[in-house]
Design a protein around this motif. Sequence first.
Motif, PDB file in Angstrom:
ATOM      1  N   TYR A 159      52.772  46.041  49.124  1.00 49.65           N
ATOM      2  CA  TYR A 159      52.129  47.072  48.305  1.00 49.65           C
ATOM      3  C   TYR A 159      50.807  46.497  47.811  1.00 49.65           C
ATOM      4  O   TYR A 159      50.766  45.363  47.315  1.00 49.65           O
ATOM      5  CB  TYR A 159      53.032  47.419  47.118  1.00 49.65           C
ATOM      6  CG  TYR A 159      52.398  48.321  46.087  1.00 49.65           C
ATOM      7  CD1 TYR A 159      52.527  49.709  46.167  1.00 49.65           C
ATOM      8  CD2 TYR A 159      51.662  47.790  45.032  1.00 49.65           C
ATOM      9  CE1 TYR A 159      51.923  50.528  45.221  1.00 49.65           C
ATOM     10  CE2 TYR A 159      51.060  48.611  44.085  1.00 49.65           C
ATOM     11  CZ  TYR A 159      51.207  49.978  44.186  1.00 49.65           C
ATOM     12  OH  TYR A 159      50.610  50.800  43.249  1.00 49.65           O
ATOM     13  N   LEU A 160      49.735  47.230  47.997  1.00 47.16           N
ATOM     14  CA  LEU A 160      48.422  46.771  47.522  1.00 47.16           C
ATOM     15  C   LEU A 160      48.012  47.626  46.324  1.00 47.16           C
ATOM     16  O   LEU A 160      48.015  48.855  46.418  1.00 47.16           O
ATOM     17  CB  LEU A 160      47.368  46.923  48.633  1.00 47.16           C
ATOM     18  CG  LEU A 160      47.660  46.228  49.969  1.00 47.16           C
ATOM     19  CD1 LEU A 160      46.512  46.488  50.956  1.00 47.16           C
ATOM     20  CD2 LEU A 160      47.867  44.728  49.770  1.00 47.16           C
ATOM     21  N   GLN A 161      47.692  46.963  45.234  1.00 48.30           N
ATOM     22  CA  GLN A 161      47.197  47.705  44.070  1.00 48.30           C
ATOM     23  C   GLN A 161      45.675  47.625  44.049  1.00 48.30           C
ATOM     24  O   GLN A 161      45.106  46.545  43.899  1.00 48.30           O
ATOM     25  CB  GLN A 161      47.782  47.136  42.767  1.00 48.30           C
ATOM     26  CG  GLN A 161      47.296  47.889  41.536  1.00 48.30           C
ATOM     27  CD  GLN A 161      47.583  49.383  41.647  1.00 48.30           C
ATOM     28  OE1 GLN A 161      48.727  49.803  41.804  1.00 48.30           O
ATOM     29  NE2 GLN A 161      46.548  50.213  41.613  1.00 48.30           N
ATOM     30  N   PHE A 162      45.039  48.756  44.244  1.00 48.03           N
ATOM     31  CA  PHE A 162      43.575  48.828  44.224  1.00 48.03           C
ATOM     32  C   PHE A 162      43.122  49.139  42.791  1.00 48.03           C
ATOM     33  O   PHE A 162      43.567  50.131  42.207  1.00 48.03           O
ATOM     34  CB  PHE A 162      43.071  49.902  45.201  1.00 48.03           C
ATOM     35  CG  PHE A 162      43.209  49.469  46.630  1.00 48.03           C
ATOM     36  CD1 PHE A 162      42.154  48.859  47.289  1.00 48.03           C
ATOM     37  CD2 PHE A 162      44.410  49.638  47.307  1.00 48.03           C
ATOM     38  CE1 PHE A 162      42.287  48.437  48.605  1.00 48.03           C
ATOM     39  CE2 PHE A 162      44.554  49.217  48.620  1.00 48.03           C
ATOM     40  CZ  PHE A 162      43.486  48.612  49.271  1.00 48.03           C
ATOM     41  N   CYS A 163      42.259  48.276  42.252  1.00 44.90           N
ATOM     42  CA  CYS A 163      41.835  48.399  40.858  1.00 44.90           C
ATOM     43  C   CYS A 163      40.330  48.565  40.764  1.00 44.90           C
ATOM     44  O   CYS A 163      39.591  47.913  41.510  1.00 44.90           O
ATOM     45  CB  CYS A 163      42.179  47.131  40.092  1.00 44.90           C
ATOM     46  SG  CYS A 163      43.869  46.579  40.295  1.00 44.90           S
ATOM     47  N   ALA A 164      39.881  49.384  39.813  1.00 43.94           N
ATOM     48  CA  ALA A 164      38.473  49.345  39.413  1.00 43.94           C
ATOM     49  C   ALA A 164      38.344  48.134  38.502  1.00 43.94           C
ATOM     50  O   ALA A 164      39.207  47.903  37.652  1.00 43.94           O
ATOM     51  CB  ALA A 164      38.093  50.620  38.682  1.00 43.94           C
ATOM     52  N   ASP A 165      37.302  47.341  38.694  1.00 49.56           N
ATOM     53  CA  ASP A 165      37.221  46.055  38.000  1.00 49.56           C
ATOM     54  C   ASP A 165      35.786  45.796  37.538  1.00 49.56           C
ATOM     55  O   ASP A 165      34.898  45.559  38.358  1.00 49.56           O
ATOM     56  CB  ASP A 165      37.691  44.950  38.962  1.00 49.56           C
ATOM     57  CG  ASP A 165      37.736  43.585  38.297  1.00 49.56           C
ATOM     58  OD1 ASP A 165      37.194  43.439  37.192  1.00 49.56           O
ATOM     59  OD2 ASP A 165      38.307  42.668  38.900  1.00 49.56           O
ATOM     60  N   LEU A 166      35.606  45.854  36.221  1.00 51.82           N
ATOM     61  CA  LEU A 166      34.269  45.608  35.655  1.00 51.82           C
ATOM     62  C   LEU A 166      34.114  44.181  35.140  1.00 51.82           C
ATOM     63  O   LEU A 166      33.090  43.847  34.556  1.00 51.82           O
ATOM     64  CB  LEU A 166      34.004  46.598  34.499  1.00 51.82           C
ATOM     65  CG  LEU A 166      34.020  48.093  34.838  1.00 51.82           C
ATOM     66  CD1 LEU A 166      33.847  48.928  33.567  1.00 51.82           C
ATOM     67  CD2 LEU A 166      32.917  48.454  35.836  1.00 51.82           C
ATOM     68  N   THR A 167      35.141  43.323  35.338  1.00 52.56           N
ATOM     69  CA  THR A 167      35.086  41.986  34.706  1.00 52.56           C
ATOM     70  C   THR A 167      33.925  41.135  35.237  1.00 52.56           C
ATOM     71  O   THR A 167      33.284  40.426  34.468  1.00 52.56           O
ATOM     72  CB  THR A 167      36.399  41.180  34.918  1.00 52.56           C
ATOM     73  OG1 THR A 167      36.616  41.007  36.320  1.00 52.56           O
ATOM     74  CG2 THR A 167      37.595  41.855  34.291  1.00 52.56           C
ATOM     75  N   ARG A 168      33.671  41.233  36.529  1.00 54.31           N
ATOM     76  CA  ARG A 168      32.603  40.376  37.079  1.00 54.31           C
ATOM     77  C   ARG A 168      31.223  40.890  36.657  1.00 54.31           C
ATOM     78  O   ARG A 168      30.303  40.110  36.407  1.00 54.31           O
ATOM     79  CB  ARG A 168      32.743  40.280  38.603  1.00 54.31           C
ATOM     80  CG  ARG A 168      34.048  39.581  39.027  1.00 54.31           C
ATOM     81  CD  ARG A 168      34.163  39.416  40.517  1.00 54.31           C
ATOM     82  NE  ARG A 168      34.259  40.657  41.239  1.00 54.31           N
ATOM     83  CZ  ARG A 168      35.406  41.295  41.547  1.00 54.31           C
ATOM     84  NH1 ARG A 168      36.568  40.780  41.183  1.00 54.31           N
ATOM     85  NH2 ARG A 168      35.385  42.426  42.223  1.00 54.31           N
ATOM     86  N   MET A 169      31.091  42.233  36.557  1.00 50.99           N
ATOM     87  CA  MET A 169      29.828  42.790  36.052  1.00 50.99           C
ATOM     88  C   MET A 169      29.622  42.365  34.609  1.00 50.99           C
ATOM     89  O   MET A 169      28.522  41.986  34.195  1.00 50.99           O
ATOM     90  CB  MET A 169      29.866  44.319  36.106  1.00 50.99           C
ATOM     91  CG  MET A 169      29.638  44.889  37.479  1.00 50.99           C
ATOM     92  SD  MET A 169      29.911  46.670  37.447  1.00 50.99           S
ATOM     93  CE  MET A 169      28.436  47.255  36.626  1.00 50.99           C
TER      94      MET A 169
END
Length: 259
Positions: free
Chosen positions: A90-100
Amino acid sequence: MPHDIRSGPAKSDITSETIEVLHNRVSIRKYSQDPVTEAQVEAILRAAFRAPTSSNIQAYSVIIVRDPAVKKELAELTGNQRHVAECPVYLQFCADLTRMEGAMKRHGHDMENNNLEYGLVASIDVALVGMSAYVAADSLGIKGLMIGAVRNKPLDVGKLLGMPRRVYPVFGMCLGWPAEAPKQKPRMDYETIVHRERYSTEGLAAALDTYDSELAAHYESIGKKTTPDSWTHDIDEKFAAPRRDKLRQYLKEMGFDFR
Ligand SMILES: Cc1cc2nc3c(=O)[nH]c(=O)nc-3n(C[C@H](O)[C@H](O)[C@H](O)COP(=O)(O)O)c2cc1C
């Protein structure tokens, strides 16, 4: 054969391996016991990460889940979807602002002015990566299903998978070797969706009637309960009352303002 521009899923005589993969795609909810290896997942995701990304932000992360206990919990959190527990990966696709946010902090700024645009670009970015992964997997014969029901309880999914602030689960993806070959669900008529030069609202009522009948005939052909006004009935039943009406609040708690 002439290029048929009238019907939705009908193929044109212009084709390629990629076009064939897209034409043959169908959601798969039953998988064989054969494993999907880490090397296969890596090949799929490395290709998917070549997707275009708004301003090169690459505002996404993917969590690979194989632990049966975690998949079982995810299945419960997504409304008891059996395939989530049963898929090999199962792959969980996340929106990720941590690197920005990390980039901005280095340069003396924070992300407290985070607004709709941040959430939107990150969600679009991850959708493009997700679809690319889905197509890449399909090209290897590995099929699957996207799981939007993670947004029913995003805080719980986030906690289960250890997501920090500024990361939210947009959709999941079950992947595995198919153990079923479902009949494809018809799509709306090509001309209903495509406009030339300017948007046209002509023919909407007739298009809804046509699609209602086509979808009802499809569901009848596979023995699924339906109504004669299949699509409009189902859409109204599902969306007339606001859905996931706490989502904005949950996502704000996860560091996405959407304001
Ligand atoms: C973002 C997204 C989320 C979805 N979430 C679910 C889900 O939680 N459970 C499910 O069974 N199908 C889910 N689906 C699959 C759709 O129901 C399916 O794509 C649609 O009915 C069309 O059928 P097809 O993919 O077989 O053509 C999702 C699809 C997308 C694109």
